[in-house]
Design a protein around this motif. Structure first.
Motif, PDB file in Angstrom:
ATOM      1  N   ILE A  58      61.820  29.232  98.707  1.00 26.41           N
ATOM      2  CA  ILE A  58      60.664  30.102  99.450  1.00 26.41           C
ATOM      3  C   ILE A  58      59.642  29.613  98.651  1.00 26.41           C
ATOM      4  CG2 ILE A  58      62.149  31.829 100.296  1.00 26.41           C
ATOM      5  CD1 ILE A  58      61.125  33.589  98.176  1.00 26.41           C
ATOM      6  N   GLU A  59      58.350  29.682  99.412  1.00 31.05           N
ATOM      7  CA  GLU A  59      57.035  29.519  98.700  1.00 31.05           C
ATOM      8  C   GLU A  59      56.546  30.952  97.749  1.00 31.05           C
ATOM      9  OE1 GLU A  59      54.839  28.039 101.962  1.00 31.05           O
ATOM     10  OE2 GLU A  59      56.199  26.663 102.221  1.00 31.05           O
ATOM     11  N   SER A  60      56.862  31.819  98.466  1.00 30.25           N
ATOM     12  CA  SER A  60      56.338  33.148  97.884  1.00 30.25           C
ATOM     13  C   SER A  60      57.240  34.309  98.637  1.00 30.25           C
ATOM     14  CB  SER A  60      54.812  33.420  98.202  1.00 30.25           C
ATOM     15  OG  SER A  60      54.557  33.543  99.637  1.00 30.25           O
ATOM     16  N   GLY A  61      57.004  35.329  97.695  1.00 28.73           N
ATOM     17  CA  GLY A  61      57.926  36.663  98.123  1.00 28.73           C
ATOM     18  C   GLY A  61      59.215  36.871  97.219  1.00 28.73           C
ATOM     19  N   SER A  62      60.027  37.614  97.497  1.00 23.65           N
ATOM     20  CA  SER A  62      61.201  38.164  96.700  1.00 23.65           C
ATOM     21  C   SER A  62      62.234  38.293  97.495  1.00 23.65           C
ATOM     22  CB  SER A  62      60.946  39.118  96.033  1.00 23.65           C
ATOM     23  OG  SER A  62      62.143  39.839  95.548  1.00 23.65           O
ATOM     24  N   ILE A  63      63.574  37.764  96.994  1.00 22.55           N
ATOM     25  CA  ILE A  63      64.828  37.835  97.669  1.00 22.55           C
ATOM     26  C   ILE A  63      66.060  38.453  96.623  1.00 22.55           C
ATOM     27  CG2 ILE A  63      66.795  36.858  98.785  1.00 22.55           C
ATOM     28  CD1 ILE A  63      65.150  34.771 100.177  1.00 22.55           C
ATOM     29  N   GLU A  69      67.470  39.024  91.555  1.00 19.96           N
ATOM     30  CA  GLU A  69      66.399  37.904  92.221  1.00 19.96           C
ATOM     31  C   GLU A  69      66.894  36.623  92.124  1.00 19.96           C
ATOM     32  OE1 GLU A  69      63.689  36.797  94.365  1.00 19.96           O
ATOM     33  OE2 GLU A  69      62.815  38.661  93.383  1.00 19.96           O
ATOM     34  N   ILE A  70      66.862  36.041  93.443  1.00 19.51           N
ATOM     35  CA  ILE A  70      67.316  34.561  93.485  1.00 19.51           C
ATOM     36  C   ILE A  70      66.079  33.558  93.422  1.00 19.51           C
ATOM     37  CG2 ILE A  70      69.370  35.189  94.446  1.00 19.51           C
ATOM     38  CD1 ILE A  70      68.586  34.152  97.124  1.00 19.51           C
ATOM     39  N   ALA A  71      65.032  34.342  94.127  1.00 18.82           N
ATOM     40  CA  ALA A  71      63.727  33.348  94.164  1.00 18.82           C
ATOM     41  C   ALA A  71      63.535  32.935  92.680  1.00 18.82           C
ATOM     42  CB  ALA A  71      62.720  34.122  94.938  1.00 18.82           C
ATOM     43  N   GLY A  72      63.272  31.630  92.933  1.00 14.22           N
ATOM     44  CA  GLY A  72      62.925  30.779  91.468  1.00 14.22           C
ATOM     45  C   GLY A  72      64.030  30.278  90.643  1.00 14.22           C
ATOM     46  N   MET A  73      65.308  30.981  91.416  1.00 16.28           N
ATOM     47  CA  MET A  73      66.502  30.222  90.475  1.00 16.28           C
ATOM     48  C   MET A  73      66.484  28.662  90.498  1.00 16.28           C
ATOM     49  SD  MET A  73      69.796  32.726  91.579  1.00 16.28           S
ATOM     50  CE  MET A  73      70.120  34.119  90.850  1.00 16.28           C
ATOM     51  N   LYS A  74      67.158  28.168  89.247  1.00 15.30           N
ATOM     52  CA  LYS A  74      67.244  26.698  89.106  1.00 15.30           C
ATOM     53  C   LYS A  74      68.271  26.355  90.026  1.00 15.30           C
ATOM     54  CE  LYS A  74      65.280  26.538  84.511  1.00 15.30           C
ATOM     55  NZ  LYS A  74      65.579  26.382  83.151  1.00 15.30           N
ATOM     56  N   ALA A  75      68.803  24.998  89.937  1.00 16.54           N
ATOM     57  CA  ALA A  75      69.844  24.517  90.918  1.00 16.54           C
ATOM     58  C   ALA A  75      71.229  25.290  90.647  1.00 16.54           C
ATOM     59  CB  ALA A  75      69.647  22.872  91.057  1.00 16.54           C
ATOM     60  N   ASP A  76      71.587  24.982  89.064  1.00 17.57           N
ATOM     61  CA  ASP A  76      72.714  25.299  88.862  1.00 17.57           C
ATOM     62  C   ASP A  76      72.808  27.107  89.011  1.00 17.57           C
ATOM     63  OD1 ASP A  76      70.893  26.158  86.780  1.00 17.57           O
ATOM     64  OD2 ASP A  76      72.122  25.496  85.128  1.00 17.57           O
ATOM     65  N   GLU A  77      72.015  27.707  88.706  1.00 15.54           N
ATOM     66  CA  GLU A  77      72.033  29.292  88.880  1.00 15.54           C
ATOM     67  C   GLU A  77      72.216  29.524  90.487  1.00 15.54           C
ATOM     68  OE1 GLU A  77      68.880  31.013  85.520  1.00 15.54           O
ATOM     69  OE2 GLU A  77      67.987  29.817  87.438  1.00 15.54           O
ATOM     70  N   LEU A  78      71.423  28.742  90.988  1.00 14.58           N
ATOM     71  CA  LEU A  78      71.672  29.004  92.796  1.00 14.58           C
ATOM     72  C   LEU A  78      73.231  28.634  93.276  1.00 14.58           C
ATOM     73  CD1 LEU A  78      68.519  27.438  94.487  1.00 14.58           C
ATOM     74  CD2 LEU A  78      69.323  29.947  94.379  1.00 14.58           C
ATOM     75  N   SER A  79      73.849  27.565  92.494  1.00 13.02           N
ATOM     76  CA  SER A  79      75.184  27.142  92.618  1.00 13.02           C
ATOM     77  C   SER A  79      76.004  28.448  92.221  1.00 13.02           C
ATOM     78  CB  SER A  79      75.562  26.024  91.926  1.00 13.02           C
ATOM     79  OG  SER A  79      76.861  25.562  92.166  1.00 13.02           O
ATOM     80  N   ASP A  80      75.867  28.831  91.191  1.00  9.97           N
ATOM     81  CA  ASP A  80      76.446  30.138  90.472  1.00  9.97           C
ATOM     82  C   ASP A  80      76.368  31.395  91.549  1.00  9.97           C
ATOM     83  OD1 ASP A  80      77.388  28.706  88.619  1.00  9.97           O
ATOM     84  OD2 ASP A  80      75.854  29.643  86.904  1.00  9.97           O
TER      85      ASP A  80
END
Length: 233
Positions: A58-63, A69-80
């Motif tokens: 996402i460009e802005s906001g929060s999930i 918080e998953i917004a701003g997670m790195k690729a390996d963090e998103l995979s986890d």
């Protein structure tokens, strides 16, 4: 709240091809609820689901999911995050053609230390007698059941369903929705179901209507209709 989406914005392209798909979307979903996200093609509903699933940034906001918080997670963090929290069901089943039903499910079973019981899940989904068949030997409804089992075997906290009945006839659609309803009751799985089908909203706890990248309605059903009684699927 289990899922908290706050002022999420997402766009694609630039210059003449720039399009803002999500225009400040906010919603909350309680743990254990079934929630439908409904809208016409191009409304932004699938993009929203992909952002919640960590498939789109996402460009802005929060999930936040379960306070994380998953917004701003790195690729390996998103995979986890996807491995530990999510199950995905798509309109197209994405089964591995040279693996049996049981083997397709085992692909995801190995991703968790606490999987659901394989034989129990096969029984619930009506796949016990088909477990040694290959995808090409199954009907569309049976393939979707296999895809659901694969998503559920790792006991996800959040199940994301993108048009889960979109490729199915009305009878098979009803069977799949009855299964999702049963899974929600049995395991307490929180579910987000993206659909353009106007009837599915009657069986869930919460209904979110998306139009032109914005939420136009967000309400709770006072009287849910059992999936078996839905009309015009």
């Amino acid at each position: 709240m289990y899922l908290e989406v706050s002022d999420v914005k997402k766009s694609y392209g630039e210059g003449g091809s720039y399009i803002q798909v999500l225009k400040g979307v906010s919603l909350q979903v309680k743990q254990g609820d079934m929630c439908v996200i409904q809208g016409t093609s191009g409304s932004g509903k699938s993009t929203l689901l992909n952002c919640i699933g960590g498939l789109d940034t996402i460009e802005s906001g929060s999930i936040k999911v379960d306070g994380i918080e998953i917004a701003g997670m790195k690729a390996d963090e998103l995979s986890d995050y996807r491995r530990d929290y999510l199950g995905f069901i798509f309109q197209f089943y994405n089964l591995v053609p040279n693996l049996t039903v049981r083997e397709n499910i085992q692909v995801c079973e190995y991703l968790t230390d606490q999987p659901l019981n394989m034989d129990e899940l096969l029984e619930i989904l009506g796949l016990t007698e088909h477990q040694n068949k290959f995808p090409a030997q199954l009907s569309g409804g049976q393939q979707q059941r296999c895809a659901i089992a694969r998503a559920l075997i790792k006991n996800p906290k959040l199940l994301l369903c993108d048009e889960p009945t979109g490729a199915l006839d009305s009878k098979t659609s009803r069977d799949i929705l009855i299964l999702l309803e049963k899974i929600n009751a049995t395991y307490g799985t929180t579910m987000l179901i993206v659909t353009h089908n106007n009837s599915i909203k009657n069986m869930v706890d919460q209904v979110v209507i998306v139009k032109d990248g914005q939420i136009r309605k967000d309400y709770y059903n006072e009287t849910k209709v059992p999936a078996a009684e839905l009309e015009d699927l």
